[in-house]
Design a protein around this motif. Structure first.
Motif, PDB file in Angstrom:
ATOM      1  N   CYS A 176       0.870  -1.183   0.000  1.00 16.29           N
ATOM      2  CA  CYS A 176       0.000   0.000   0.000  1.00 16.29           C
ATOM      3  C   CYS A 176       0.903   1.227   0.000  1.00 16.29           C
ATOM      4  CB  CYS A 176      -0.888  -0.027   1.246  1.00 16.29           C
ATOM      5  SG  CYS A 176      -1.850   1.474   1.437  1.00 16.29           S
ATOM      6  N   PHE A 177       0.861   2.005  -1.090  1.00 15.38           N
ATOM      7  CA  PHE A 177       1.809   3.104  -1.234  1.00 15.38           C
ATOM      8  C   PHE A 177       1.204   4.478  -0.942  1.00 15.38           C
ATOM      9  CE2 PHE A 177       3.268  -0.258  -4.161  1.00 15.38           C
ATOM     10  CZ  PHE A 177       4.452  -0.555  -3.514  1.00 15.38           C
ATOM     11  N   GLY A 178      -0.114   4.521  -0.690  1.00 15.19           N
ATOM     12  CA  GLY A 178      -0.724   5.819  -0.422  1.00 15.19           C
ATOM     13  C   GLY A 178      -2.143   5.634   0.052  1.00 15.19           C
ATOM     14  N   ALA A 179      -2.734   6.713   0.579  1.00 17.56           N
ATOM     15  CA  ALA A 179      -4.114   6.627   1.054  1.00 17.56           C
ATOM     16  C   ALA A 179      -5.093   6.633  -0.124  1.00 17.56           C
ATOM     17  CB  ALA A 179      -4.420   7.765   2.002  1.00 17.56           C
ATOM     18  N   CYS A 180      -4.567   6.740  -1.356  1.00 19.58           N
ATOM     19  CA  CYS A 180      -5.390   6.545  -2.547  1.00 19.58           C
ATOM     20  C   CYS A 180      -5.835   5.083  -2.604  1.00 19.58           C
ATOM     21  CB  CYS A 180      -4.577   6.886  -3.803  1.00 19.58           C
ATOM     22  SG  CYS A 180      -3.014   5.991  -3.842  1.00 19.58           S
ATOM     23  N   ASP A 181      -5.143   4.246  -1.833  1.00 18.65           N
ATOM     24  CA  ASP A 181      -5.410   2.796  -1.850  1.00 18.65           C
ATOM     25  C   ASP A 181      -6.060   2.364  -0.535  1.00 18.65           C
ATOM     26  OD1 ASP A 181      -5.419   0.153  -2.542  1.00 18.65           O
ATOM     27  OD2 ASP A 181      -3.283  -0.169  -2.180  1.00 18.65           O
ATOM     28  N   GLN A 222      -5.390  11.337   4.917  1.00 16.16           N
ATOM     29  CA  GLN A 222      -6.619  11.041   4.160  1.00 16.16           C
ATOM     30  C   GLN A 222      -6.559  11.596   2.739  1.00 16.16           C
ATOM     31  OE1 GLN A 222     -10.238  11.957   6.223  1.00 16.16           O
ATOM     32  NE2 GLN A 222     -11.504  11.502   4.444  1.00 16.16           N
ATOM     33  N   PHE A 223      -7.029  10.829   1.794  1.00 12.99           N
ATOM     34  CA  PHE A 223      -6.948  11.180   0.378  1.00 12.99           C
ATOM     35  C   PHE A 223      -8.322  11.176  -0.265  1.00 12.99           C
ATOM     36  CE2 PHE A 223      -6.002  10.345  -4.085  1.00 12.99           C
ATOM     37  CZ  PHE A 223      -4.807  11.009  -4.316  1.00 12.99           C
ATOM     38  N   VAL A 224      -9.171  10.187   0.105  1.00 16.68           N
ATOM     39  CA  VAL A 224     -10.501  10.099  -0.508  1.00 16.68           C
ATOM     40  C   VAL A 224     -11.567  10.518   0.508  1.00 16.68           C
ATOM     41  CG1 VAL A 224      -9.844   8.246  -2.108  1.00 16.68           C
ATOM     42  CG2 VAL A 224     -10.768   7.665   0.130  1.00 16.68           C
ATOM     43  N   VAL A 243       3.716  17.233   0.794  1.00 21.27           N
ATOM     44  CA  VAL A 243       3.554  16.922  -0.629  1.00 21.27           C
ATOM     45  C   VAL A 243       3.380  15.418  -0.787  1.00 21.27           C
ATOM     46  CG1 VAL A 243       4.825  18.891  -1.605  1.00 21.27           C
ATOM     47  CG2 VAL A 243       6.094  16.840  -0.975  1.00 21.27           C
ATOM     48  N   VAL A 244       2.579  15.021  -1.768  1.00 18.46           N
ATOM     49  CA  VAL A 244       2.516  13.620  -2.185  1.00 18.46           C
ATOM     50  C   VAL A 244       2.832  13.614  -3.681  1.00 18.46           C
ATOM     51  CG1 VAL A 244       0.890  12.826  -0.410  1.00 18.46           C
ATOM     52  CG2 VAL A 244       0.017  13.649  -2.569  1.00 18.46           C
ATOM     53  N   GLY A 245       3.108  12.426  -4.209  1.00 18.57           N
ATOM     54  CA  GLY A 245       3.571  12.331  -5.595  1.00 18.57           C
ATOM     55  C   GLY A 245       2.641  12.972  -6.605  1.00 18.57           C
ATOM     56  N   CYS A 246       1.350  13.044  -6.272  1.00 18.78           N
ATOM     57  CA  CYS A 246       0.412  13.628  -7.227  1.00 18.78           C
ATOM     58  C   CYS A 246      -0.251  14.880  -6.651  1.00 18.78           C
ATOM     59  CB  CYS A 246      -0.637  12.592  -7.630  1.00 18.78           C
ATOM     60  SG  CYS A 246      -1.426  11.807  -6.227  1.00 18.78           S
ATOM     61  N   ASN A 247       0.397  15.526  -5.691  1.00 20.58           N
ATOM     62  CA  ASN A 247      -0.170  16.764  -5.139  1.00 20.58           C
ATOM     63  C   ASN A 247       0.948  17.639  -4.547  1.00 20.58           C
ATOM     64  OD1 ASN A 247      -1.490  18.790  -3.732  1.00 20.58           O
ATOM     65  ND2 ASN A 247      -3.049  17.438  -2.878  1.00 20.58           N
ATOM     66  N   LEU A 258      14.009  10.334  -4.845  1.00 24.90           N
ATOM     67  CA  LEU A 258      14.008  11.417  -5.839  1.00 24.90           C
ATOM     68  C   LEU A 258      12.630  11.687  -6.440  1.00 24.90           C
ATOM     69  CD1 LEU A 258      17.136  11.224  -8.153  1.00 24.90           C
ATOM     70  CD2 LEU A 258      16.300  13.161  -6.827  1.00 24.90           C
ATOM     71  N   PHE A 259      11.682  10.763  -6.199  1.00 21.32           N
ATOM     72  CA  PHE A 259      10.390  10.886  -6.875  1.00 21.32           C
ATOM     73  C   PHE A 259       9.694  12.220  -6.551  1.00 21.32           C
ATOM     74  CE2 PHE A 259       5.729   9.944  -6.772  1.00 21.32           C
ATOM     75  CZ  PHE A 259       5.551   9.833  -8.133  1.00 21.32           C
ATOM     76  N   HIS A 260       9.544  12.524  -5.268  1.00 17.17           N
ATOM     77  CA  HIS A 260       8.842  13.764  -4.894  1.00 17.17           C
ATOM     78  C   HIS A 260       9.597  15.021  -5.336  1.00 17.17           C
ATOM     79  CE1 HIS A 260       7.019  10.744  -2.193  1.00 17.17           C
ATOM     80  NE2 HIS A 260       5.922  11.419  -2.453  1.00 17.17           N
ATOM     81  N   GLY A 282      -8.744   5.715  -4.837  1.00 14.50           N
ATOM     82  CA  GLY A 282      -8.220   7.043  -5.172  1.00 14.50           C
ATOM     83  C   GLY A 282      -7.511   7.108  -6.501  1.00 14.50           C
ATOM     84  N   GLN A 283      -7.527   6.011  -7.258  1.00 18.43           N
ATOM     85  CA  GLN A 283      -6.814   6.031  -8.537  1.00 18.43           C
ATOM     86  C   GLN A 283      -7.717   5.684  -9.729  1.00 18.43           C
ATOM     87  OE1 GLN A 283      -3.160   3.750  -8.620  1.00 18.43           O
ATOM     88  NE2 GLN A 283      -2.623   4.294  -6.550  1.00 18.43           N
ATOM     89  N   GLN A 284      -8.993   5.414  -9.464  1.00 13.65           N
ATOM     90  CA  GLN A 284      -9.901   5.022 -10.566  1.00 13.65           C
ATOM     91  C   GLN A 284     -10.147   6.187 -11.510  1.00 13.65           C
ATOM     92  OE1 GLN A 284     -13.633   3.699  -8.955  1.00 13.65           O
ATOM     93  NE2 GLN A 284     -12.617   2.217  -7.632  1.00 13.65           N
ATOM     94  N   ASP A 328      -3.233   4.858 -13.560  1.00 13.53           N
ATOM     95  CA  ASP A 328      -3.174   4.663 -12.103  1.00 13.53           C
ATOM     96  C   ASP A 328      -2.214   5.708 -11.503  1.00 13.53           C
ATOM     97  OD1 ASP A 328      -3.806   2.326 -13.639  1.00 13.53           O
ATOM     98  OD2 ASP A 328      -3.699   1.124 -11.849  1.00 13.53           O
ATOM     99  N   CYS A 329      -1.549   5.355 -10.435  1.00 12.50           N
ATOM    100  CA  CYS A 329      -0.545   6.241  -9.817  1.00 12.50           C
ATOM    101  C   CYS A 329       0.512   6.639 -10.855  1.00 12.50           C
ATOM    102  CB  CYS A 329       0.123   5.492  -8.663  1.00 12.50           C
ATOM    103  SG  CYS A 329       1.576   6.347  -8.032  1.00 12.50           S
ATOM    104  N   PRO A 330       0.850   7.951 -10.924  1.00 10.44           N
ATOM    105  CA  PRO A 330       1.800   8.387 -11.959  1.00 10.44           C
ATOM    106  C   PRO A 330       3.179   7.770 -11.806  1.00 10.44           C
ATOM    107  CG  PRO A 330       1.413  10.133 -10.342  1.00 10.44           C
ATOM    108  CD  PRO A 330       0.400   9.053 -10.068  1.00 10.44           C
ATOM    109  N   ARG A 331       3.459   7.263 -10.623  1.00 10.09           N
ATOM    110  CA  ARG A 331       4.795   6.735 -10.336  1.00 10.09           C
ATOM    111  C   ARG A 331       5.068   5.407 -11.058  1.00 10.09           C
ATOM    112  NH1 ARG A 331       7.483   7.196  -4.474  1.00 10.09           N
ATOM    113  NH2 ARG A 331       9.459   6.235  -4.966  1.00 10.09           N
TER     114      ARG A 331
HETATM  115  S1  SF4 Z   1       1.515   9.455  -5.871  1.00 14.17           S
HETATM  116 FE1  SF4 Z   1       0.515   7.481  -6.288  1.00 14.17          FE
HETATM  117  S2  SF4 Z   1       0.572   6.349  -4.346  1.00 14.17           S
HETATM  118 FE2  SF4 Z   1       0.975   8.539  -3.889  1.00 14.17          FE
HETATM  119  S3  SF4 Z   1      -1.060   9.372  -3.384  1.00 14.17           S
HETATM  120 FE3  SF4 Z   1      -0.704   9.778  -5.575  1.00 14.17          FE
HETATM  121  S4  SF4 Z   1      -1.654   8.029  -6.638  1.00 14.17           S
HETATM  122 FE4  SF4 Z   1      -1.390   7.425  -4.484  1.00 14.17          FE
END
Ligand code: SF4
Length: 333
Positions: A55-60, A81-83, A162-166, A187-189, A247-249, A293-296
């Motif tokens: 589980c890599f994020g609260a999107c899941d 919290q994400f959703v 920050v999260v990978g998509c925010n 390095l992702f973020h 959170g990724q649909q 899905d997740c951009p990563r």
């Molecule tokens: S970067 Fe990926 S794992 Fe992290 S919150 Fe966004 S969709 Fe989920």
């Protein structure tokens, strides 16, 4: 060292009289699952079970699945919290890296030297949620050294998070600063930040005790991604992957991309799964994958796929809907 407050979670379990508690923990906490389950079962009138897929994020968040399995509460560790709206009581249990004051002082000193070289005085600070305490310490240190540190409040994230998509917490204060500092590892973020804002980005790694600017890595990364986008443009058939994670649909987006690629004369297939794995489509003949899905995933897992794989922003660039100058890590989530 990861830290979390199980006492507060226990209080919530008792207060809400939960009897069957589902758990989701990040990979770094898996080894402590037996201890977490035993603590809950020994101290509350409840049974506990754990989802063990990564589980890599609260999107899941697995509230719906937990409910279907008879749980009346879900404890989701390590992400904020994400959703919106949950099928059962869902508690987000913060997990933080132990703050090391000495390391932060050292990093603040090194960052100050770098900023002085650039003549920068005002800086935006951010971190992943695990480094929240480090962020507060860094803010104090830099302000004490005569810099002006800004920690922004973003949309759907905590102050400075920050999260990978925010990256909204940094984008909101971009106009006030001359540089950005990210506290965390990997390095992702910081790469995502490098595309989200037009300011130099410094990474402060409290584990490696390093400060580095990411300009070079950003350019190298972009060159690799452009090559991948070009391959997708050449492909005659495309598989568009859609996640079942809450959170990724993005089925409507997948449909939009499908129409775009079909207009270019490509054959398009839509694949749906929870995880994205090359094995799932091993026998399906497609020349490229678009992962909504997740951009990563398109970056981290590209070596696992025999086909080129891009995320949705890159797919839009391949379609001509976005310009390369608008390249960003996905912020559609
Ligand atoms: S970067 Fe990926 S794992 Fe992290 S919150 Fe966004 S969709 Fe989920």
């Amino acid at each position: 060292m990861l830290q979390f407050d199980l006492d507060s979670a226990l209080k919530e379990i008792k207060r809400r009289k939960a009897k069957n508690v589902a758990l989701q923990v990040p990979e770094g906490l898996k080894a402590r699952l037996p201890e977490i389950i035993a603590t809950i079962e020994d101290n509350a009138d409840a049974k506990a079970f754990a989802f063990v897929q990564p589980c890599f994020g609260a999107c899941d968040v697995k509230d719906m699945e937990a409910k279907a399995l008879g749980a009346d509460m879900l404890l989701h560790f390590g992400h904020s919290q994400f959703v919106e709206g949950h099928a059962i009581e869902t508690i987000y249990v913060p997990v933080e890296c132990k703050a090391d004051g000495k390391a932060i002082s050292l990093l603040a000193g090194r960052l100050a030297a770098e900023l002085k070289k650039k003549g920068s005085k005002r800086i935006a600070l951010c971190a992943t949620i695990q480094f929240k305490k480090h962020l507060a310490m860094l803010e104090q240190e830099l302000n004490g050294k005569g810099f002006e540190a800004f920690v922004g409040k973003g949309k759907g994230v905590e102050r400075g998070q920050v999260v990978g998509c925010n990256y909204s917490s940094v984008k909101g204060v971009e106009g006030k600063v001359e540089a950005v500092a990210f506290v965390g590892d990997g390095l992702f973020h910081p790469l995502g930040l490098g595309f989200a804002v037009k300011r130099p980005v410094f990474v402060l790694d409290p584990v490696q005790k390093e400060v580095k600017e990411i300009l070079q890595q950003r350019d190298l990364f972009l060159r690799k991604r452009i090559a991948m986008i070009e391959k997708v443009k050449q492909a005659k058939s495309i598989g568009i992957w859609v996640s079942t994670k809450r959170g990724q649909q993005r089925m409507p987006l997948a449909e939009r991309l499908r129409k775009g690629f079909e207009r270019q004369g490509k054959k398009v297939f839509v694949f749906v799964s929870d995880f994205v794995k090359p094995d799932y489509v091993a026998g399906v003949d497609v020349e490229a994958i678009v992962c909504t899905d997740c951009p990563r995933i398109a970056f981290d897992d590209s070596s696992l796929f025999k086909q080129p794989i891009v995320n949705q922003v890159e797919a839009m660039i391949a379609l001509g809907e976005k310009k390369l100058g608008e390249y960003a890590f996905d912020e559609l989530a």
